[in-house]
Design a protein around this motif. Structure first.
Motif, PDB file in Angstrom:
ATOM      1  N   ILE A  13      -5.083 -15.616   9.148  1.00  0.00           N
ATOM      2  CA  ILE A  13      -5.077 -14.329   8.437  1.00  0.00           C
ATOM      3  C   ILE A  13      -5.009 -13.227   9.484  1.00  0.00           C
ATOM      4  CG2 ILE A  13      -6.326 -12.830   6.842  1.00  0.00           C
ATOM      5  CD1 ILE A  13      -7.535 -15.394   5.611  1.00  0.00           C
ATOM      6  N   GLY A  14      -3.904 -12.505   9.480  1.00  0.00           N
ATOM      7  CA  GLY A  14      -3.638 -11.501  10.507  1.00  0.00           C
ATOM      8  C   GLY A  14      -4.413 -10.215  10.270  1.00  0.00           C
ATOM      9  N   ARG A  15      -4.266  -9.296  11.224  1.00  0.00           N
ATOM     10  CA  ARG A  15      -4.939  -7.999  11.054  1.00  0.00           C
ATOM     11  C   ARG A  15      -4.381  -7.249   9.850  1.00  0.00           C
ATOM     12  NH1 ARG A  15      -4.976  -8.000  16.944  1.00  0.00           N
ATOM     13  NH2 ARG A  15      -7.156  -8.316  17.533  1.00  0.00           N
ATOM     14  N   ASN A  16      -3.172  -7.608   9.436  1.00  0.00           N
ATOM     15  CA  ASN A  16      -2.620  -6.969   8.225  1.00  0.00           C
ATOM     16  C   ASN A  16      -3.158  -7.631   6.953  1.00  0.00           C
ATOM     17  OD1 ASN A  16      -1.245  -9.373   8.149  1.00  0.00           O
ATOM     18  ND2 ASN A  16       0.803  -8.486   8.407  1.00  0.00           N
ATOM     19  N   THR A  17      -4.070  -8.571   7.115  1.00  0.00           N
ATOM     20  CA  THR A  17      -4.759  -9.300   6.037  1.00  0.00           C
ATOM     21  C   THR A  17      -3.847 -10.294   5.303  1.00  0.00           C
ATOM     22  OG1 THR A  17      -4.509  -7.745   4.181  1.00  0.00           O
ATOM     23  CG2 THR A  17      -6.369  -7.359   5.690  1.00  0.00           C
ATOM     24  N   LEU A  42      -1.565 -13.903   5.226  1.00  0.00           N
ATOM     25  CA  LEU A  42      -1.511 -15.221   5.855  1.00  0.00           C
ATOM     26  C   LEU A  42      -0.208 -15.310   6.659  1.00  0.00           C
ATOM     27  CD1 LEU A  42      -3.022 -18.177   5.593  1.00  0.00           C
ATOM     28  CD2 LEU A  42      -0.748 -18.705   4.704  1.00  0.00           C
ATOM     29  N   ILE A  43      -0.324 -15.668   7.928  1.00  0.00           N
ATOM     30  CA  ILE A  43       0.860 -15.713   8.794  1.00  0.00           C
ATOM     31  C   ILE A  43       1.051 -17.131   9.317  1.00  0.00           C
ATOM     32  CG2 ILE A  43       1.972 -14.756  10.843  1.00  0.00           C
ATOM     33  CD1 ILE A  43       0.131 -12.351  10.580  1.00  0.00           C
ATOM     34  N   ASN A  44       2.232 -17.656   9.104  1.00  0.00           N
ATOM     35  CA  ASN A  44       2.581 -18.970   9.637  1.00  0.00           C
ATOM     36  C   ASN A  44       3.328 -18.764  10.953  1.00  0.00           C
ATOM     37  OD1 ASN A  44       4.885 -21.231   9.779  1.00  0.00           O
ATOM     38  ND2 ASN A  44       3.036 -22.086   8.874  1.00  0.00           N
ATOM     39  N   ARG A  58      -3.331 -15.969  16.069  1.00  0.00           N
ATOM     40  CA  ARG A  58      -2.363 -15.618  17.102  1.00  0.00           C
ATOM     41  C   ARG A  58      -2.009 -14.131  17.101  1.00  0.00           C
ATOM     42  NH1 ARG A  58      -0.753 -20.181  19.530  1.00  0.00           N
ATOM     43  NH2 ARG A  58      -0.993 -22.127  18.363  1.00  0.00           N
ATOM     44  N   CYS A  59      -2.883 -13.306  16.543  1.00  0.00           N
ATOM     45  CA  CYS A  59      -2.635 -11.863  16.625  1.00  0.00           C
ATOM     46  C   CYS A  59      -2.834 -11.362  18.052  1.00  0.00           C
ATOM     47  CB  CYS A  59      -3.566 -11.095  15.683  1.00  0.00           C
ATOM     48  SG  CYS A  59      -3.034 -11.135  13.959  1.00  0.00           S
ATOM     49  N   GLY A  60      -3.742 -12.025  18.789  1.00  0.00           N
ATOM     50  CA  GLY A  60      -3.986 -11.603  20.166  1.00  0.00           C
ATOM     51  C   GLY A  60      -4.403 -10.140  20.230  1.00  0.00           C
ATOM     52  N   SER A  61      -3.799  -9.411  21.168  1.00  0.00           N
ATOM     53  CA  SER A  61      -4.172  -7.998  21.327  1.00  0.00           C
ATOM     54  C   SER A  61      -3.258  -7.074  20.526  1.00  0.00           C
ATOM     55  CB  SER A  61      -4.128  -7.615  22.807  1.00  0.00           C
ATOM     56  OG  SER A  61      -2.811  -7.851  23.294  1.00  0.00           O
ATOM     57  N   CYS A  62      -2.366  -7.658  19.746  1.00  0.00           N
ATOM     58  CA  CYS A  62      -1.418  -6.848  18.964  1.00  0.00           C
ATOM     59  C   CYS A  62      -2.153  -6.010  17.911  1.00  0.00           C
ATOM     60  CB  CYS A  62      -0.415  -7.782  18.278  1.00  0.00           C
ATOM     61  SG  CYS A  62       0.704  -6.952  17.143  1.00  0.00           S
ATOM     62  N   THR A  63      -1.718  -4.786  17.740  1.00  0.00           N
ATOM     63  CA  THR A  63      -2.273  -3.946  16.661  1.00  0.00           C
ATOM     64  C   THR A  63      -1.131  -3.217  15.938  1.00  0.00           C
ATOM     65  OG1 THR A  63      -2.617  -2.123  18.219  1.00  0.00           O
ATOM     66  CG2 THR A  63      -4.523  -3.550  17.786  1.00  0.00           C
ATOM     67  N   ARG A  64       0.063  -3.796  15.989  1.00  0.00           N
ATOM     68  CA  ARG A  64       1.226  -3.085  15.418  1.00  0.00           C
ATOM     69  C   ARG A  64       1.012  -2.705  13.955  1.00  0.00           C
ATOM     70  NH1 ARG A  64       6.912  -5.778  17.301  1.00  0.00           N
ATOM     71  NH2 ARG A  64       6.267  -6.313  19.400  1.00  0.00           N
ATOM     72  N   CYS A  65       0.481  -3.626  13.167  1.00  0.00           N
ATOM     73  CA  CYS A  65       0.313  -3.341  11.734  1.00  0.00           C
ATOM     74  C   CYS A  65      -0.693  -2.216  11.529  1.00  0.00           C
ATOM     75  CB  CYS A  65      -0.099  -4.599  10.976  1.00  0.00           C
ATOM     76  SG  CYS A  65      -1.552  -5.403  11.666  1.00  0.00           S
ATOM     77  N   VAL A  66      -1.792  -2.281  12.277  1.00  0.00           N
ATOM     78  CA  VAL A  66      -2.839  -1.263  12.142  1.00  0.00           C
ATOM     79  C   VAL A  66      -2.254   0.106  12.517  1.00  0.00           C
ATOM     80  CG1 VAL A  66      -5.084  -0.512  13.029  1.00  0.00           C
ATOM     81  CG2 VAL A  66      -4.637  -2.951  12.639  1.00  0.00           C
ATOM     82  N   GLU A  70       6.483  -5.766   7.832  1.00  0.00           N
ATOM     83  CA  GLU A  70       7.772  -5.579   8.505  1.00  0.00           C
ATOM     84  C   GLU A  70       7.609  -5.432  10.013  1.00  0.00           C
ATOM     85  OE1 GLU A  70       9.248  -2.362   6.226  1.00  0.00           O
ATOM     86  OE2 GLU A  70      10.236  -3.680   4.774  1.00  0.00           O
ATOM     87  N   VAL A  71       6.515  -4.801  10.442  1.00  0.00           N
ATOM     88  CA  VAL A  71       6.349  -4.572  11.884  1.00  0.00           C
ATOM     89  C   VAL A  71       5.758  -5.781  12.596  1.00  0.00           C
ATOM     90  CG1 VAL A  71       6.047  -2.082  11.573  1.00  0.00           C
ATOM     91  CG2 VAL A  71       4.027  -3.572  11.658  1.00  0.00           C
ATOM     92  N   CYS A  72       5.334  -6.774  11.845  1.00  0.00           N
ATOM     93  CA  CYS A  72       4.659  -7.923  12.473  1.00  0.00           C
ATOM     94  C   CYS A  72       5.667  -8.753  13.265  1.00  0.00           C
ATOM     95  CB  CYS A  72       3.985  -8.787  11.411  1.00  0.00           C
ATOM     96  SG  CYS A  72       3.149 -10.225  12.132  1.00  0.00           S
ATOM     97  N   PRO A  73       5.404  -8.978  14.549  1.00  0.00           N
ATOM     98  CA  PRO A  73       6.374  -9.747  15.353  1.00  0.00           C
ATOM     99  C   PRO A  73       6.598 -11.164  14.830  1.00  0.00           C
ATOM    100  CG  PRO A  73       4.349  -9.279  16.603  1.00  0.00           C
ATOM    101  CD  PRO A  73       4.261  -8.489  15.348  1.00  0.00           C
ATOM    102  N   TRP A  74       5.622 -11.714  14.118  1.00  0.00           N
ATOM    103  CA  TRP A  74       5.787 -13.080  13.611  1.00  0.00           C
ATOM    104  C   TRP A  74       6.773 -13.119  12.446  1.00  0.00           C
ATOM    105  CZ3 TRP A  74       4.156 -16.692  16.736  1.00  0.00           C
ATOM    106  CH2 TRP A  74       3.129 -16.382  17.622  1.00  0.00           C
ATOM    107  N   ASN A  75       7.171 -11.955  11.952  1.00  0.00           N
ATOM    108  CA  ASN A  75       8.193 -11.909  10.897  1.00  0.00           C
ATOM    109  C   ASN A  75       9.580 -11.621  11.446  1.00  0.00           C
ATOM    110  OD1 ASN A  75       6.809 -12.585   8.575  1.00  0.00           O
ATOM    111  ND2 ASN A  75       6.108 -10.487   8.189  1.00  0.00           N
TER     112      ASN A  75
HETATM  113  S1  SF4 Z   1       1.390  -6.976  13.483  1.00  0.00           S
HETATM  114 FE1  SF4 Z   1       0.251  -7.910  15.183  1.00  0.00          FE
HETATM  115  S2  SF4 Z   1      -1.925  -7.588  14.650  1.00  0.00           S
HETATM  116 FE2  SF4 Z   1      -0.725  -7.252  12.808  1.00  0.00          FE
HETATM  117  S3  SF4 Z   1      -0.754  -9.202  11.731  1.00  0.00           S
HETATM  118 FE3  SF4 Z   1       1.121  -9.171  12.987  1.00  0.00          FE
HETATM  119  S4  SF4 Z   1       0.535 -10.124  14.941  1.00  0.00           S
HETATM  120 FE4  SF4 Z   1      -1.366  -9.613  13.868  1.00  0.00          FE
END
Ligand code: SF4
Ligand code: SF4
Length: 350
Positions: free
Chosen positions: A153-157, A159-161, A188-196, A251-256
Motif C-alpha cells: 500500500i503506497g503513500r497514495n493509499t 495497492l501497488i504491484n 517499495r515507495c522508498g523515499s519517493c513522495t511524488r504522490c504526496v 498518474e505520477v507514481c513511477p510504478w505506473n
Molecule cells: S508516487 Fe512514490 S510515494 Fe507515492 S505511491 Fe508511488 S512510489 Fe509510493
C-alpha cells in the motif's frame, strides 16, 4: 453449500490450481490471505472515528466493525482469495477517472469472473463454502490484497504491484478452504513522495504510525463523486478540471509508468473524449443513456453537471460562458449556484 466430502490436496498443488484457475478467469493478480483478525483494523477505525472518511458515511456506519475480521462475513472462512483485475487502457486525457472510462459496471464483470473462478475451483476441490465480495462489502480489501502478496500500500493509499502498477479492481472470495497464505511484498515507495507532492489539495497526510492515509474531506474524488449539493467555494477552485474523480496521485507514481494495458473490451474508453461543452449539453435522459451502467452514474446527473460547471469556471476559457448561462437557469440549486460562481470567474477575465 455444506461440503459432502473434503478432498485432501497437497498445498502446493492447491495453490497452483488456484493460480491457474484465476488466470483462466481473467485475473492478472491472485493470492491468498488468512481469514483472521486484521492488524490494520485499528488504523481503519482511527481513520473513520477521526472523521477522515468525510461524507462517506457508509464507511463509518454499523458495518464498520465487520472489517475487523473477514469471518464477520463468513464464519467458516479459513482463507481469503484476493484477485486483481487490470483496467488500465490507453485513452483520452479525461477529466473523468480512468476506472470509469468503460461502458459497463465493473462490479458486474468482477462478480461474474469471481463466480466462474469459484465454479472452476469446485470442480477440482469439491464443494466449499464461500462468499464473493466486490468493493461494496465491509472488508479491508487493500490490506487483504497486501497480505495475499498482490502488492504494497503506497503513500497514495493504493495497492501497488511491482510489475503492474495500481490500476486494478480488487475482488475477494472468502472460502472455507484453507490455502497456504502468501507473503506481503516489501514496501517499495522508498523515499519517493511524488504522490504526496502532486496532490493539489494535500489530501495525503501522515498517520500516527508513520504510514500515510487519505483525508477524504480534502480529496477531489470525494468532492466530485461522493459529496452532494453545492460545494464550498474553496473546494470548487481546487477541483480544477476534474468532473468525476481524480487520478493525479496514481498518474505520477513511477510504478505506473510502465503499467500494462488491458484488452478487456468492457474497460476500453467508451467515448473518444470528454469535452466540457459537450458534457454541459447533457439532459437527464441523455445522461441516463450514456452513463446508466457506468461508475459515473454514482455522481447522479446533478452531481456531474455541478462538476462540469465548476470545471468550466476553472478553465479560464470564455467560450464556456454561453453554456454556463444555460446551466445557471437549471432548477437544481447546486448546478445553478456553481454555474453562477463559474460565470463570475470567467466574466472577470473575458
Ligand atoms: S508516487 Fe512514490 S510515494 Fe507515492 S505511491 Fe508511488 S512510489 Fe509510493
Ligand atoms: S485523488 Fe487527487 S485529490 Fe485525492 S489524494 Fe489523490 S491526488 Fe489528491
Amino acid at each position: 453449500m455444506i461440503p459432502e466430502e473434503i478432498i485432501e490436496i497437497p498445498a502446493s498443488l492447491q495453490r497452483s490450481q488456484f493460480l491457474a484457475a484465476a488466470s483462466v478467469a481473467g485475473f492478472q493478480l491472485a493470492g491468498a490471505a488468512p481469514a483472521a483478525p486484521m492488524d490494520d483494523y485499528p488504523i481503519y477505525n482511527q481513520w473513520v472515528t477521526g472523521g477522515l472518511a468525510g461524507p462517506m458515511a457508509y464507511l463509518a456506519d454499523h458495518r464498520a466493525p465487520l472489517r475487523a475480521d473477514p469471518r464477520s462475513l463468513l464464519s467458516s472462512a479459513r482463507s481469503v482469495l484476493c484477485l486483481g483485475l487490470l483496467y488500465n487502457t490507453p485513452g483520452p486525457a479525461a477529466p473523468i477517472s480512468r476506472y470509469a472510462w468503460g461502458a459497463g459496471d465493473y462490479h458486474d464483470l468482477l462478480r461474474h469472473r469471481l463466480t466462474s473462478l469459484v465454479q472452476s475451483l469446485e470442480q477440482v476441490w469439491g464443494a466449499f463454502e464461500y462468499k464473493i465480495c466486490v468493493d461494496t462489502a465491509p472488508l479491508l480489501e487493500r490490506s487483504l490484497a497486501r497480505l495475499a502478496g498482490l502488492g504494497w500500500i503506497g503513500r497514495n493509499t493504493c495497492l501497488i504491484n511491482q510489475s503492474s502498477g495500481s490500476w486494478f479492481f480488487l475482488g475477494e472470495i472468502l472460502t472455507s478452504v484453507e490455502l497456504e497464505p502468501d507473503r506481503p511484498p516489501p514496501d517499495r515507495c522508498g523515499s519517493c513522495t511524488r504522490c504526496v507532492d502532486a496532490c493539489p489539495t494535500q489530501a495525503l497526510v501522515p498517520a500516527p504510525d508513520g504510514r500515510w492515509r487519505l483525508d477524504a474531506r480534502l480529496c477531489i474524488s470525494t468532492w466530485t463523486i461522493e459529496q452532494h449539493g453545492a460545494l464550498p467555494a474553496a473546494h470548487r477552485s481546487a477541483s480544477g478540471q476534474h468532473v468525476f474523480g481524480c487520478d493525479i496521485c496514481q498518474e505520477v507514481c513511477p510504478w505506473n509508468s510502465r503499467a500494462p494495458f488491458t484488452a478487456e473490451p468492457a474497460f476500453q474508453p467508451a467515448n473518444p473524449g470528454y469535452d466540457l461543452a459537450e458534457l454541459a449539453t447533457l439532459t437527464p435522459e441523455s445522461f441516463r443513456q450514456r452513463f446508466r451502467h457506468t461508475p459515473v452514474w454514482r455522481a447522479k446527473y446533478a452531481g456531474l453537471m455541478r462538476n462540469v460547471a465548476t470545471a468550466m469556471g476553472n478553465s479560464g476559457d470564455p467560450r464556456h460562458i454561453e453554456p454556463l448561462r444555460r446551466l445557471a437557469t437549471y432548477p437544481d440549486a447546486a448546478i445553478s449556484e456553481h454555474a453562477l460562481w463559474a460565470l463570475g470567474r470567467l466574466e472577470r477575465i473575458a
